[in-house]
Scaffold this motif. Sequence first.
Motif, PDB file in Angstrom:
ATOM      1  N   LEU A 340      33.073  24.540  36.928  1.00  0.00           N
ATOM      2  CA  LEU A 340      33.198  25.959  37.386  1.00  0.00           C
ATOM      3  C   LEU A 340      34.444  26.604  37.330  1.00  0.00           C
ATOM      4  O   LEU A 340      35.466  26.308  37.767  1.00  0.00           O
ATOM      5  N   PRO A 341      34.498  28.035  37.077  1.00  0.00           N
ATOM      6  CA  PRO A 341      35.745  28.735  36.991  1.00  0.00           C
ATOM      7  C   PRO A 341      36.391  28.993  38.443  1.00  0.00           C
ATOM      8  O   PRO A 341      35.656  29.164  39.328  1.00  0.00           O
ATOM      9  N   ASP A 342      37.728  29.107  38.343  1.00  0.00           N
ATOM     10  CA  ASP A 342      38.489  29.428  39.489  1.00  0.00           C
ATOM     11  C   ASP A 342      38.368  31.025  39.684  1.00  0.00           C
ATOM     12  O   ASP A 342      37.978  31.900  38.592  1.00  0.00           O
ATOM     13  N   PRO A 343      38.717  31.520  40.983  1.00  0.00           N
ATOM     14  CA  PRO A 343      38.900  32.907  41.088  1.00  0.00           C
ATOM     15  C   PRO A 343      39.713  33.641  39.969  1.00  0.00           C
ATOM     16  O   PRO A 343      40.760  32.931  39.641  1.00  0.00           O
ATOM     17  N   PRO A 344      39.752  34.893  39.575  1.00  0.00           N
ATOM     18  CA  PRO A 344      40.770  35.241  38.491  1.00  0.00           C
ATOM     19  C   PRO A 344      42.319  35.048  39.457  1.00  0.00           C
ATOM     20  O   PRO A 344      43.086  35.101  38.525  1.00  0.00           O
ATOM     21  N   VAL A 345      42.179  35.168  40.496  1.00  0.00           N
ATOM     22  CA  VAL A 345      43.847  35.380  41.106  1.00  0.00           C
ATOM     23  C   VAL A 345      43.653  34.252  42.367  1.00  0.00           C
ATOM     24  O   VAL A 345      42.569  34.236  42.959  1.00  0.00           O
ATOM     25  N   TRP A 346      44.325  33.314  42.510  1.00  0.00           N
ATOM     26  CA  TRP A 346      44.273  32.426  43.794  1.00  0.00           C
ATOM     27  C   TRP A 346      45.799  32.256  44.075  1.00  0.00           C
ATOM     28  O   TRP A 346      46.547  32.142  43.200  1.00  0.00           O
ATOM     29  N   GLY A 347      46.261  32.112  45.330  1.00  0.00           N
ATOM     30  CA  GLY A 347      47.336  31.791  45.716  1.00  0.00           C
ATOM     31  C   GLY A 347      48.011  33.198  46.378  1.00  0.00           C
ATOM     32  O   GLY A 347      47.492  34.138  46.469  1.00  0.00           O
ATOM     33  N   PRO A 348      49.377  33.171  46.624  1.00  0.00           N
ATOM     34  CA  PRO A 348      49.863  34.430  47.312  1.00  0.00           C
ATOM     35  C   PRO A 348      49.647  35.623  46.538  1.00  0.00           C
ATOM     36  O   PRO A 348      49.434  35.658  45.070  1.00  0.00           O
ATOM     37  N   GLY A 349      49.472  36.646  47.036  1.00  0.00           N
ATOM     38  CA  GLY A 349      49.221  37.878  46.343  1.00  0.00           C
ATOM     39  C   GLY A 349      50.246  38.641  45.776  1.00  0.00           C
ATOM     40  O   GLY A 349      51.379  37.839  45.611  1.00  0.00           O
ATOM     41  N   PRO A 350      50.239  39.458  44.671  1.00  0.00           N
ATOM     42  CA  PRO A 350      51.538  39.793  44.077  1.00  0.00           C
ATOM     43  C   PRO A 350      52.466  40.753  44.601  1.00  0.00           C
ATOM     44  O   PRO A 350      52.680  41.776  44.583  1.00  0.00           O
ATOM     45  N   LEU A 351      53.287  39.755  45.459  1.00  0.00           N
ATOM     46  CA  LEU A 351      54.233  40.153  45.930  1.00  0.00           C
ATOM     47  C   LEU A 351      55.468  40.619  45.025  1.00  0.00           C
ATOM     48  O   LEU A 351      55.529  40.175  44.009  1.00  0.00           O
ATOM     49  N   ASP A 352      55.938  41.857  45.052  1.00  0.00           N
ATOM     50  CA  ASP A 352      56.879  42.268  44.057  1.00  0.00           C
ATOM     51  C   ASP A 352      58.109  41.391  43.958  1.00  0.00           C
ATOM     52  O   ASP A 352      58.555  40.789  45.255  1.00  0.00           O
TER      53      ASP A 352
END
Length: 370
Positions: A340-352
Amino acid sequence: MKAIAISLIVHAPDPVTGEQVSTHERFAQVVRAAEFVEQIGLDGFGVGERHERPFISSAPTVVLSHLAARTRRIRLFTAVTTLSLLDPVRAYEDYATLDHLSEGRLELIVGKGNGSAQRQLFAVTEDDQWDRNAESYEVFRALWRQDTVTADTRFRPPLRDAEVWPRPYQRPVRVWHGSATSKASVDLAARFGEPLFSANVTNPIEPYAALIDHYRERWTHYGHDPKALTVGAGSAGLSVAATSQEARAAFQPAFAGYLAAQRRLGVEPVFATLDDYVERSSALIGSPAQVLEKVRRYHERFGHTVLHVGADAQGVSEGDHHRSLELFADAVLPTLRSELPDPPVWGPGPLDDDSRARAASSGETFLATG
């Protein structure tokens, strides 16, 4: 697929022995559970927020800050942050601080929360709870993203070019919207293009599936990319053993506790027998093969990519529940991850990148890294 364990930190007598551990020991159990979840390779640990009996999860930021210092890898979830009851400015301050202390491992599941006692405690009514939830979230979201915020609020003093500190580590933090019974939370998630987490614990699959279908429809209505849509889902219990007979026998005391709780509330149980509970609820009870089949069946209807299992023992010893969790991690989760697929994004958020560079150059360290 990712898997997280969640505790609402229920503090109640054991359904078998009738004994109740101390408050101190109950918190210690939660800490041990989080450490064990990380040890066996699950992806996250969540702590609820409730402000009424029998829960002692009224200070989730305190608990999660401690867990941040005791763990290194797992994502740390709120389940749920009851924004209808909270001042969004104060909530932001707490969670932005936790975001730093956890090195950006924080994930928020926000929601209205439930229970008449906690509504009374915070002077929130059934009529205004959804409006409060939406307003609090909009302010909280703006504070996380903007250095100054102006907001004409109804339920707290208005904000005029307000600066609130500290600024967060993750920009933005990932926020899930908890959904149990209402389209209001579903619509809020879809409007902001943010993931939905279905409670999926009290009823059979149909009402939750209907809310997820509504989420998908509203997601499209608001013009978001279908590939970014993300759903998580809960489960109503966990008992994994080598055979279905062993798993059912281990869960029988927890089911008896469920029936007793329904009787105390004066309501008809949704699931009248253990067989019905195993078949029609979201509980994961059985051999590894049977648990896999149920998760696949729910995934066909929900399309979820994150699964929550219970962190706490129900009618069994802590050690027995840990063995069930470990069998789930060893014999079920690897197949779920591969199929089954993973979420589109996992791990730390898009910190600049600039923020990351500033942190690295300043030599900043936090409690979670010690």
